[in-house]
Design a protein around this motif. Structure first.
Motif, PDB file in Angstrom:
ATOM      1  N   LYS A 194     -59.309   9.754 -10.974  1.00 27.93           N
ATOM      2  CA  LYS A 194     -59.155  11.152 -10.612  1.00 27.93           C
ATOM      3  C   LYS A 194     -59.893  12.074 -11.570  1.00 27.93           C
ATOM      4  O   LYS A 194     -59.778  13.287 -11.477  1.00 27.93           O
ATOM      5  N   VAL A 253     -63.252  14.178  -3.489  1.00 32.19           N
ATOM      6  CA  VAL A 253     -61.963  13.575  -3.143  1.00 32.19           C
ATOM      7  C   VAL A 253     -61.939  12.137  -3.655  1.00 32.19           C
ATOM      8  O   VAL A 253     -62.978  11.536  -3.925  1.00 32.19           O
ATOM      9  N   GLU A 261     -57.502  12.186  -1.657  1.00 34.05           N
ATOM     10  CA  GLU A 261     -56.866  13.247  -2.432  1.00 34.05           C
ATOM     11  C   GLU A 261     -57.925  14.231  -2.889  1.00 34.05           C
ATOM     12  O   GLU A 261     -58.917  13.849  -3.519  1.00 34.05           O
ATOM     13  N   ARG A 307     -56.757  24.041  -1.612  1.00 30.80           N
ATOM     14  CA  ARG A 307     -55.898  22.882  -1.843  1.00 30.80           C
ATOM     15  C   ARG A 307     -55.348  22.853  -3.266  1.00 30.80           C
ATOM     16  O   ARG A 307     -54.572  21.970  -3.604  1.00 30.80           O
ATOM     17  N   LEU A 327     -48.122  14.324  -2.306  1.00 29.90           N
ATOM     18  CA  LEU A 327     -48.791  13.790  -1.125  1.00 29.90           C
ATOM     19  C   LEU A 327     -49.520  14.865  -0.324  1.00 29.90           C
ATOM     20  O   LEU A 327     -50.453  14.558   0.423  1.00 29.90           O
ATOM     21  N   ARG A 382     -51.650  16.806  -1.241  1.00 29.18           N
ATOM     22  CA  ARG A 382     -53.041  16.930  -1.667  1.00 29.18           C
ATOM     23  C   ARG A 382     -53.949  15.957  -0.919  1.00 29.18           C
ATOM     24  O   ARG A 382     -55.166  16.016  -1.049  1.00 29.18           O
ATOM     25  N   TYR A 383     -53.371  15.058  -0.134  1.00 28.31           N
ATOM     26  CA  TYR A 383     -54.147  14.024   0.549  1.00 28.31           C
ATOM     27  C   TYR A 383     -54.432  14.446   1.990  1.00 28.31           C
ATOM     28  O   TYR A 383     -53.521  14.836   2.734  1.00 28.31           O
TER      29      TYR A 383
END
Length: 287
Positions: free
Chosen positions: A100, A121, A126, A141, A147, A149-150
């Motif tokens: 990430k 992403v 995500e 976002r 979750l 964020r997905y």
């Protein structure tokens, strides 16, 4: 946690960055080199007071979420990110937990794409970072957590997430979400975050469960998407996907579809931003 080494590391890296490198305007004449503390705090989504205390060797031990945000704000390389985690007594994130950390090169490229929507992403969808045009196209976002964020979670667990897309495209997009996740699940078989995410989707959505059992597989590298934007109308785009070398992250770029009016609508969106172009309500009685 080594507070003095952490403070020195953060300060020196902050002083080496310029506003242009992180997408900020130069502003007024600066008395010291590099970014200001309040600018780092803004980029990392934290208070200036909290960040200042870290640089003064008197802050609390940062969480892994805070360290991830700081590494991104200060454009750390993977080695610098890992060093930051070690200074705070945390284990750096490994490949099994998903990558990430958006590297400085990818962030620089994203900043250069200022006239078309783009976002970074993870391989599970995500959203890690958006440019301004992507925010204007599909919404911000940054304030979403967990979750939410997905992309796939919103698509299958939140009916309102589909409002941006014409209904006749829903089945195709649903299948593409699932087929792409199938490919990721096979490539990262046994990784806890993948297993948990797929399990949550199967439990939350009967549609996802049905499509998952069909076992369709396809890595999504190029796709057409029609965005029903509330301000400028339907925008036909070609979504190109660029993968990092380990395929853990993806740069999504939304290009105007040739032969449509998408280029003009994107330019209009860039100019008007988030302005509300709907007619003002009448103040006359009875209307």
């Amino acid at each position: 946690m080594d507070r003095s080494e952490l403070a020195d590391f953060l300060r020196r890296r902050r002083e080496q960055l310029t506003p242009a490198e992180v997408g900020l305007p130069p502003g007024v004449r600066r008395r010291t080199p590099g970014l200001r503390r309040d600018e780092v705090a803004l980029l990392a989504g934290m208070s200036t007071d909290y960040y200042t205390r870290l640089e003064q060797s008197r802050g609390p031990r940062p969480s892994t979420q805070v360290l991830t945000a700081l590494a991104r704000a200060l454009r750390f390389s993977n080695d610098e990110r890992d060093h930051l985690f070690h200074l705070c007594g945390h284990q750096p994130p490994g490949p099994a937990s998903g990558d990430k950390h958006v590297g400085p090169g990818l962030l620089h490229l994203l900043a250069k794409l200022d006239d078309i929507p783009a976002a970074v992403v993870t391989d599970l969808g995500e959203v890690l970072v958006q440019n301004r045009m992507h925010t204007l196209l599909v919404g911000d976002r940054a304030d979403k957590r967990g979750l939410d964020r997905y992309y796939a979670w919103g698509w299958f667990a939140d009916p309102s997430a589909r409002d941006l897309f014409p209904g006749e495209d829903w089945d195709r997009l649903s299948r593409q979400h699932v087929a792409d996740l199938r490919a990721t699940a096979a490539r990262r078989a046994g990784d806890a975050d993948v297993t948990e995410f797929i399990g949550a989707l199967r439990a939350a959505s009967a549609e996802f469960e049905r499509l998952w059992t069909e076992h369709e597989v396809a890595v999504r590298l190029s796709d057409t998407k029609r965005i029903a934007h509330p301000v400028v109308g339907l925008i036909d785009t070609v979504c190109e996907t660029l993968l990092t070398p380990n395929a853990a992250q993806r740069l999504l770029v939304y290009l105007p579809r040739p032969g449509t009016d998408a280029a003009e609508k994107m330019e209009l969106l860039r100019v008007v931003g988030t302005q509300d172009l709907s007619p003002a309500p009448s103040t006359e009685r009875g209307v």
